[in-house]
Every structure is written in C-alpha cells, then in structure tokens.
Scaffold this active site. Structure first.
Site, PDB file in Angstrom:
ATOM      1  NE  ARG A 140      -2.727   0.529   3.465  1.00  0.00           N
ATOM      2  CZ  ARG A 140      -1.955   0.756   4.533  1.00  0.00           C
ATOM      3  NH1 ARG A 140      -1.233   1.850   4.632  1.00  0.00           N
ATOM      4  NH2 ARG A 140      -1.922  -0.122   5.528  1.00  0.00           N
ATOM      5  CE1 TYR A 191     -16.884  12.122 -15.096  1.00  0.00           C
ATOM      6  CE2 TYR A 191     -16.297  12.181 -12.782  1.00  0.00           C
ATOM      7  CZ  TYR A 191     -16.735  11.483 -13.885  1.00  0.00           C
ATOM      8  OH  TYR A 191     -17.002  10.149 -13.777  1.00  0.00           O
ATOM      9  CG  ASP A 221      -9.920  16.366 -14.390  1.00  0.00           C
ATOM     10  OD1 ASP A 221      -9.293  15.744 -15.272  1.00  0.00           O
ATOM     11  OD2 ASP A 221     -10.944  15.909 -13.840  1.00  0.00           O
TER      12      ASP A 221
HETATM   13  C1  LIG Z   1     -13.831  10.092 -15.735  1.00  0.00           C
HETATM   14  C2  LIG Z   1     -13.416  11.405 -15.229  1.00  0.00           C
HETATM   15  C3  LIG Z   1     -13.121  11.601 -13.876  1.00  0.00           C
HETATM   16  C4  LIG Z   1     -13.298  10.506 -12.842  1.00  0.00           C
HETATM   17  O1  LIG Z   1     -12.385   9.473 -13.016  1.00  0.00           O
HETATM   18  P1  LIG Z   1     -12.684   7.951 -12.607  1.00  0.00           P
HETATM   19  O2  LIG Z   1     -11.468   7.239 -13.062  1.00  0.00           O
HETATM   20  O3  LIG Z   1     -13.945   7.541 -13.305  1.00  0.00           O
HETATM   21  O4  LIG Z   1     -12.861   7.941 -11.113  1.00  0.00           O
HETATM   22  C5  LIG Z   1     -12.685  12.856 -13.479  1.00  0.00           C
HETATM   23  N1  LIG Z   1     -12.560  13.865 -14.360  1.00  0.00           N
HETATM   24  C6  LIG Z   1     -12.845  13.720 -15.663  1.00  0.00           C
HETATM   25  C7  LIG Z   1     -12.680  14.878 -16.595  1.00  0.00           C
HETATM   26  C8  LIG Z   1     -13.282  12.488 -16.147  1.00  0.00           C
HETATM   27  O5  LIG Z   1     -13.590  12.364 -17.443  1.00  0.00           O
END
Ligand SMILES: *Cc1c(COP(=O)(O)O)cnc(C)c1O
Length: 380
Positions: free
Chosen positions: A46, A98, A172
């Site tokens: 971990r 998102y 992101d």
């Molecule tokens: C899919 C997505 C997430 C979340 O990611 P997961 O791997 O599904 O937990 C966050 N931000 C964006 C822009 C995404 O497309």
C-alpha cells in the site's frame, strides 16, 4: 528526451535480476527485510510498490512535474486533493466540471466543511470573482477542455490570478492528456488525471493520478495515498503504463478523426451546434491554439429536436457504443443529461448549457468514413 520517447522509456528500465526488457508486474504485498528496517525502499505494497513507482515516474515525466501519486480511480485522486485541505478552506470550481467532481464537492466535502464556489463562465476573471465570495480560498479546480461543453480556460491567466492571492491551481487534464497540454508548464501547481480515459486508452482499466510541479506540494497527497489507501493494484498500473506507450500516436489520430467529424457534422441540417475547440468560431479557439498541441478527440453536438430525439440518436448508432467514459480506441456516445451529468440538478444542468438535446461523442481510432456513415444513418 522528447515526449514520445519518455512515454516509452520513463520508469521502464530492464529488470536488474533477469534482464526482462519489460519490468515484471510486482504482485508481492510485502518485501523481505534483511533486518528490521533494513530494506530496498519497499516494505508494504500500500505504501509503495515497484510497478506503481514505475508508472508514477513515467506520469511525472510526461506532465513535466517533479512527482506523482497514483490512485485507484480519478475520483480517488480528486478526493485526495480535497482531503488535503482543512474544514473552512475554499475551493473555486470551474464553470463546467465533471459531474462526479461536483458530486464529491457537494455531497462529501461541503458537509465535511469545505466551502465551494463555482466560476460563472470559463474566463479567468470569473474564477477571481468567485474567490471573493469565499472566506479562505485555497485552490482553483479547472477542466480545460471542459466536460461536456469543451469550454477552454486560459491556464496561464488563472495561475497568475490565483498565485497573486496565495491559491494553488489544480487542472484535471483528463480530456487533453499530457500529449496535448501540459498545465504545470503553464503555471498550474497540480494536475489530476482519470487514467481510465486517454492514458489507459483501451477502456480496460480504472485509475487516477496526481502530479505536482514541486515535490513539496505532493507531500500531503502522498501521505493521504498511504493513510487512506485508495491505491491502484499492480496489474492496473501495468495496464496504464502499457497504454501510455502509444499515447502520442493515439492522440494524433483521435484529433484528426475528431476534426474531420466535427467539420462534417457542422454541414448537416439535423445538427444545430457543433462544439469543438478546433473551430475558428469556437470562443476558446485562440487560447486552445496557444496552450494545446491539437484540439482533442471529443466532439459535443446539439441535435435539432428535444431530449427524445437525442436519446433516439444515441440508441440508433451502431458503431458508436452508447456508454459512459471516453478516451478509448473505440468510439462512444454519451447523453450527459441522464448519464455523466445525472447527479447535477436539472435546473443547474440547464443553466450550465447541458441541454436535453446535447450529445457527447468520444471519437475513437476506427476508420473515419465508417464513423461518418454510422452518424449519418443514426441522424436520418
Ligand atoms: C472520468 C473522469 C473523472 C473521474 O475518473 P474515474 O477514473 O472515473 O474515477 C474525473 N474527471 C474527468 C474529466 C473524467 O472524465
């Protein structure tokens, strides 16, 4: 080394004991110590694992950051960033985030004590204005291109405004991938990924990552990675690492197919809007041209008609699978109102421009003429 070379070689040294060119997937949960405390940098899986460490080294290199922490999903990575704040701290969310990120902020972290304000549009100014409504604004959370409207925000401008107020900027970067856009080089402090999408690239692994421009900014996240334990397994790390090796060639083709499809769709009378940052008429085009290498593999459209028309279109497509997610080699279509953005209240959704006739396309790597034929038959 340049990007495509790093995507293949970073973290991928041959195994010192056997010479295996592809490092073995390390499944051991524990590591034998010569004497208590005497080990080779690994104690318990971990806390650290060689397959994960290799992926973290590679992703840090691709995003031009100093360090990376991998997580079991994009949302686990996102949660770690919010958890590193304290009750009373403020988060400024971009205009079009998102759905799962909004849900996490509103249903988990607001009750837990974070203050949240959203920017009124995609401009850097409205991030600054939103900060003024918070008592202790700490981070700005951006997506550019955004999901599903593909709005563009100027990362450099937001970073300058945020840094002058002592805030960190988190981008992101899931939609662009580091091949198309490197936010840390533009002044962002942290990058978050859902590696489930373009980085994995084959719709067969769920994962996430946080990458920091300065190693010190990753320390609280690294602590939480171990303390809360949302870590990816070694097989998942291996799959993301394998996907990343072809990221550059895949992104070139995703972008070329998307540009062609966006252009064709604009000439069809059944389609009223085509949102694609590669278009000169897109309000974010000049910023995108500056901060991205190409305009991405996502195309969002509005159909002439209502929600029923849009849902019928999604179910009539044959090659495009009607499915959540994006960024894989296969083309997908999503209906944000009841799929990706169902967790947002209908009035908020409508106010943000996620109308009932909106359909989001993730353009894959199939032959573009086959994709166009499929879109055409479904529209008719
Ligand atoms: C899919 C997505 C997430 C979340 O990611 P997961 O791997 O599904 O937990 C966050 N931000 C964006 C822009 C995404 O497309």
């Amino acid at each position: 080394m340049n990007f495509n070379t790093r995507s293949i070689h970073s973290g991928q040294r041959p195994d010192p004991t056997t010479g295996a060119t592809i490092p073995p997937i390390s499944v051991s949960t524990t590591f034998t110590q010569a004497a208590p405390g005497e080990h080779k940098g690994y104690e318990y899986a971990r806390t650290n694992n060689p397959t994960r460490a290799a992926l973290e080294e590679c992703l840090a290199s691709l995003e031009e950051g100093e360090s990376c922490a991998a997580f079991s999903s994009g949302l686990a990575a996102t949660a770690a960033v919010f958890q590193s704040l304290r009750p009373g701290d403020g988060v400024i969310g971009g205009h079009d985030l998102y759905g799962g990120t909004c849900r996490l902020l509103e249903r988990v972290f607001q009750p837990w004590g974070l203050e949240v304000a959203y920017a009124a549009d995609s401009s850097a100014n409205s991030c600054a204005r939103a900060a003024e409504t918070l008592r202790r604004p700490r981070i700005v959370w951006l997506e550019t291109p955004s999901n599903p409207l593909l709005e563009i925000t100027d990362i450099q401008e937001v970073a300058a405004a945020a840094h002058s107020r002592g805030m960190l900027v988190v981008v992101d970067n899931t939609f662009a991938s580091p091949y198309l856009q490197r936010p840390l080089a533009l002044g962002a402090d942290l990058v978050v990924h859902s590696t489930t999408k373009y980085l994995g690239g084959h719709s067969d692994v769920v994962g996430g990552a946080v990458i920091a421009r300065r190693a010190a900014d990753l320390e609280p996240i690294r602590f939480l990675q171990n303390a809360t334990g949302g870590v990816p397994g070694p097989m998942d790390c291996y799959l993301v690492q394998r996907g990343v090796k072809t990221l550059g060639v895949r992104m070139e083709k995703h972008c070329a197919n998307a540009q062609r499809i966006a252009e064709e769709l604009s000439s069809w009378s059944e389609v009223t809007d085509v949102l694609y940052p590669g278009f000169l008429a897109h309000p974010g085009h000049s910023i995108a041209a500056r901060q991205m290498h190409a305009f991405g593999g996502m195309v969002t459209i509005r159909l002439r008609g209502d929600g029923q028309t849009a849902r019928r279109f999604c179910s009539r497509l044959r090659l495009f699978a009607c499915a959540e997610s994006l960024g894989g080699v296969e083309s997908l279509c999503a209906y944000p109102a009841t799929m990706t953005h169902a967790s947002i209240a209908p009035d908020v959704r409508a106010a943000r421009g996620i109308t009932d006739n909106l359909v989001r396309l993730s353009i894959g790597l199939e032959d573009v003429n086959d994709l166009l034929k499929d879109l055409h038959q479904a529209l008719r």
